[in-house]
Motif scaffolding. Structure first.
Motif, PDB file in Angstrom:
ATOM      1  N   TYR A 187       0.831  -1.206   0.000  1.00  0.00           N
ATOM      2  CA  TYR A 187       0.000   0.000   0.000  1.00  0.00           C
ATOM      3  C   TYR A 187       0.865   1.256   0.000  1.00  0.00           C
ATOM      4  O   TYR A 187       0.582   2.217  -0.725  1.00  0.00           O
ATOM      5  N   THR A 188       1.927   1.256   0.789  1.00  0.00           N
ATOM      6  CA  THR A 188       2.813   2.418   0.826  1.00  0.00           C
ATOM      7  C   THR A 188       3.481   2.629  -0.525  1.00  0.00           C
ATOM      8  O   THR A 188       3.664   3.761  -0.977  1.00  0.00           O
ATOM      9  N   HIS A 189       3.831   1.530  -1.199  1.00  0.00           N
ATOM     10  CA  HIS A 189       4.395   1.629  -2.545  1.00  0.00           C
ATOM     11  C   HIS A 189       3.366   2.245  -3.492  1.00  0.00           C
ATOM     12  O   HIS A 189       3.691   3.070  -4.357  1.00  0.00           O
ATOM     13  N   LYS A 190       2.107   1.866  -3.321  1.00  0.00           N
ATOM     14  CA  LYS A 190       1.045   2.421  -4.155  1.00  0.00           C
ATOM     15  C   LYS A 190       0.902   3.931  -3.924  1.00  0.00           C
ATOM     16  O   LYS A 190       0.722   4.706  -4.861  1.00  0.00           O
ATOM     17  N   VAL A 191       1.016   4.345  -2.671  1.00  0.00           N
ATOM     18  CA  VAL A 191       0.863   5.759  -2.332  1.00  0.00           C
ATOM     19  C   VAL A 191       2.014   6.585  -2.900  1.00  0.00           C
ATOM     20  O   VAL A 191       1.799   7.630  -3.520  1.00  0.00           O
ATOM     21  N   TRP A 192       3.245   6.126  -2.695  1.00  0.00           N
ATOM     22  CA  TRP A 192       4.403   6.950  -3.031  1.00  0.00           C
ATOM     23  C   TRP A 192       5.060   6.599  -4.360  1.00  0.00           C
ATOM     24  O   TRP A 192       5.856   7.386  -4.881  1.00  0.00           O
ATOM     25  N   GLY A 193       4.766   5.438  -4.885  1.00  0.00           N
ATOM     26  CA  GLY A 193       5.329   5.078  -6.178  1.00  0.00           C
ATOM     27  C   GLY A 193       6.723   4.500  -6.107  1.00  0.00           C
ATOM     28  O   GLY A 193       7.315   4.165  -7.144  1.00  0.00           O
TER      29      GLY A 193
END
Length: 522
Positions: A187-193
């Motif tokens: 999810y954090t990867h999704k948020v920040w790319g």
């Protein structure tokens, strides 16, 4: 000598708080320069065909007594609607706290008391947010995964990662590897790319702070014995609060009211003002200049003080005589943009396991096969955000970068795309949409990567400019909540009033579990 002036760049929460506090506590006249044609920044309310959107979701909750009182003074709590609630604040009943200015329910200028519900949607199931280690979570995770959660959390308690070099280290130290990989990593990867191991641990300190499994478990135990109705919750981690105040017509209502108070008291707000330069001389900001986007005319305003909420990268780019090392770090600062797809659908088309309408304020979508990051249900923030009670008005949040494929997609395509994603994960019976809109927000999130690890170089330089104050989220390149931004503005005004030269109090806001004013009192 004429009246002194402060040019404030940006009419979001920080800029407008600074303007109103200057009027209330000093003789300095605020002139607010706003790049758009409305106030509130990301805390504005967007209106579309009678329905209202809250960009990003804004709970009016703070551990700061000053902020809570400030909000309630401007938009009092609706006493009639909440007469049956035993609300407490600072260990006092709310009826005492707002006596004399409590509003009847037919007054639109009011605050509602709302219950908070956020959940995670993962494996096509709903999980509590924050994660609760209870029977429901255990059954959904399964015995094998739950065992790994317990083992990896116990291991990290015995052998924590030291030093915490990045966000991955920070999260694993607080939740264990299994829980981190299950609910945080993707999810954090999704948020920040980018992956968590490329993001500074400062982001965790800013947004998660002291929360961990132990505190979540202790909070769950305390909920069994707590009395109902409190909105103060000062001893509660921000991520765990269960009630909050909310303006009847969304967060923008607060800032529209503040803007009215500023202008009626002699301050000025100028719209469509694109600030491009802050002129300095002999260690002082002497003028702010830019272009009026409506007329195309250039402007230059001399000032005694300058308060900036504009992105630090653009601020430094527009300053003269900046040392090369400072300019290099500022140029390397990065941002994450986001867009919200507003979808209006029939309530009967929205699925829920018990056949009822979804009760959430927002839902974190952690499924890997869709790009949506978070789903807001505006009906549950305030029923007054929705024109027709038979409809459900939702905001699908996508985290992206300016000019990537999502950002470039036209509105009609995005509305169709969003509806398709909700149908794919089972939250919509079909893709029939009654109405839709798209709102794009550039530089919504200052990023904790790029040249962020050298940000102190920029801070040390801007702090030497005695009458220049950096406040707010983008103004400080810090992922502040609304109340933190307000507190930085308050402290800037106090410095102006007292002639203080140190900017440390502003930077101390929200650096750990305590707020600056609470530490100062202690």
């Amino acid at each position: 000598m004429g009246q002194q002036s402060a040019v404030i760049i940006g009419a979001g929460p920080a800029g407008l708080t600074a303007a109103l506090e200057l009027i209330r506590t000093t003789k300095v006249r605020p002139i607010v320069l706003e790049a758009s044609n409305e106030v509130g920044g990301i805390s504005r309310t967007v209106c579309h065909n009678g329905n209202r959107m809250d960009l990003g979701g804004h709970r009016f909750f703070s551990k700061s007594d000053w902020v809570m009182n400030w909000w309630q003074e401007i938009l009092p709590i609706d006493a009639a609607a909440n007469a049956s609630l035993d609300l407490t604040y600072q260990n006092k009943k709310t009826s005492v706290q707002v006596a004399g200015n409590a509003l009847e329910s037919d007054d639109d200028r009011r605050m509602l008391v709302r219950s908070r519900l956020s959940r995670i949607f993962f494996l096509r199931r709903f999980f509590d947010y924050p994660i609760k280690m209870n029977a429901s979570t255990a059954s959904k995770l399964g015995l094998w995964r739950l065992t790994k959660v317990a083992v990896t959390y116990g291991w990290i308690m015995l052998f924590p990662r030291r030093p915490e070099k990045n966000l991955e280290d920070f999260m694993i130290n607080r939740f264990g590897r299994e829980l981190y990989e299950t609910f945080f990593k993707d999810y954090t990867h999704k948020v920040w790319g980018i992956p968590c191991d490329q993001i500074s641990a400062d982001w965790g300190a800013q947004r998660i702070k002291g929360l961990n499994i132990s505190k979540a478990l202790w909070h769950a135990v305390k909920q069994v014995f707590k009395s109902k109705g409190g909105v103060s919750q000062k001893g509660t981690e921000t991520s765990l609060i269960e009630q909050f105040l909310y303006p009847k017509f969304g967060p923008g209502q607060m800032w529209q009211e503040v803007a009215r108070m500023v202008t009626e008291a002699g301050g000025e707000i100028r719209y469509n003002q694109d600030v491009t330069n802050v002129e300095t001389r002999d260690g002082k900001a002497v003028a702010v200049s830019g272009t009026d986007k409506t007329t195309g005319e250039k402007f230059r305003l001399e000032c005694d003080y300058a308060v900036s909420t504009m992105p630090v990268r653009e601020l430094v780019k527009g300053m003269n005589d900046v040392p090369a090392d400072v300019r290099k770090v500022a140029d390397g600062l990065m941002y994450r943009d986001f867009l919200t797809v507003g979808l209006l659908v029939k309530k009967s088309d929205v699925l829920n396991t018990d056949g009822q309408a979804l009760p959430d304020n927002w839902i974190y979508i952690q499924e890997k096969d869709v790009r949506i990051g978070r789903l807001q249900i505006f009906n549950n923030w305030s029923p007054h955000l929705v024109k027709d009670e038979d409809t459900m008005w939702m905001g699908l949040e996508y985290f992206c970068n300016e000019d990537d494929d999502l950002w470039r997609m036209n509105d009609a395509e995005l509305i169709k795309f969003g509806a398709g994603e909700l149908a794919k994960i089972g939250m919509l019976n079909n893709t029939n949409v009654l109405d839709g809109t798209v709102v794009r927000v550039p530089k919504a999130y200052p990023a904790y990567f790029g040249s962020y690890d050298q940000f102190d170089v920029v801070r040390r330089y801007t702090d030497t400019i005695g009458n220049l104050f950096l406040v707010g989220r983008n103004g400080m390149h810090r992922y502040n909540n609304q109340d933190h931004s307000m507190l930085t503005a308050k402290l800037a005004v106090e410095a102006i009033a007292s002639g203080a030269v140190s900017k440390d109090p502003l930077w101390d806001v929200n650096i750990d579990d305590e707020y600056h004013e609470e530490k100062k009192a202690a």
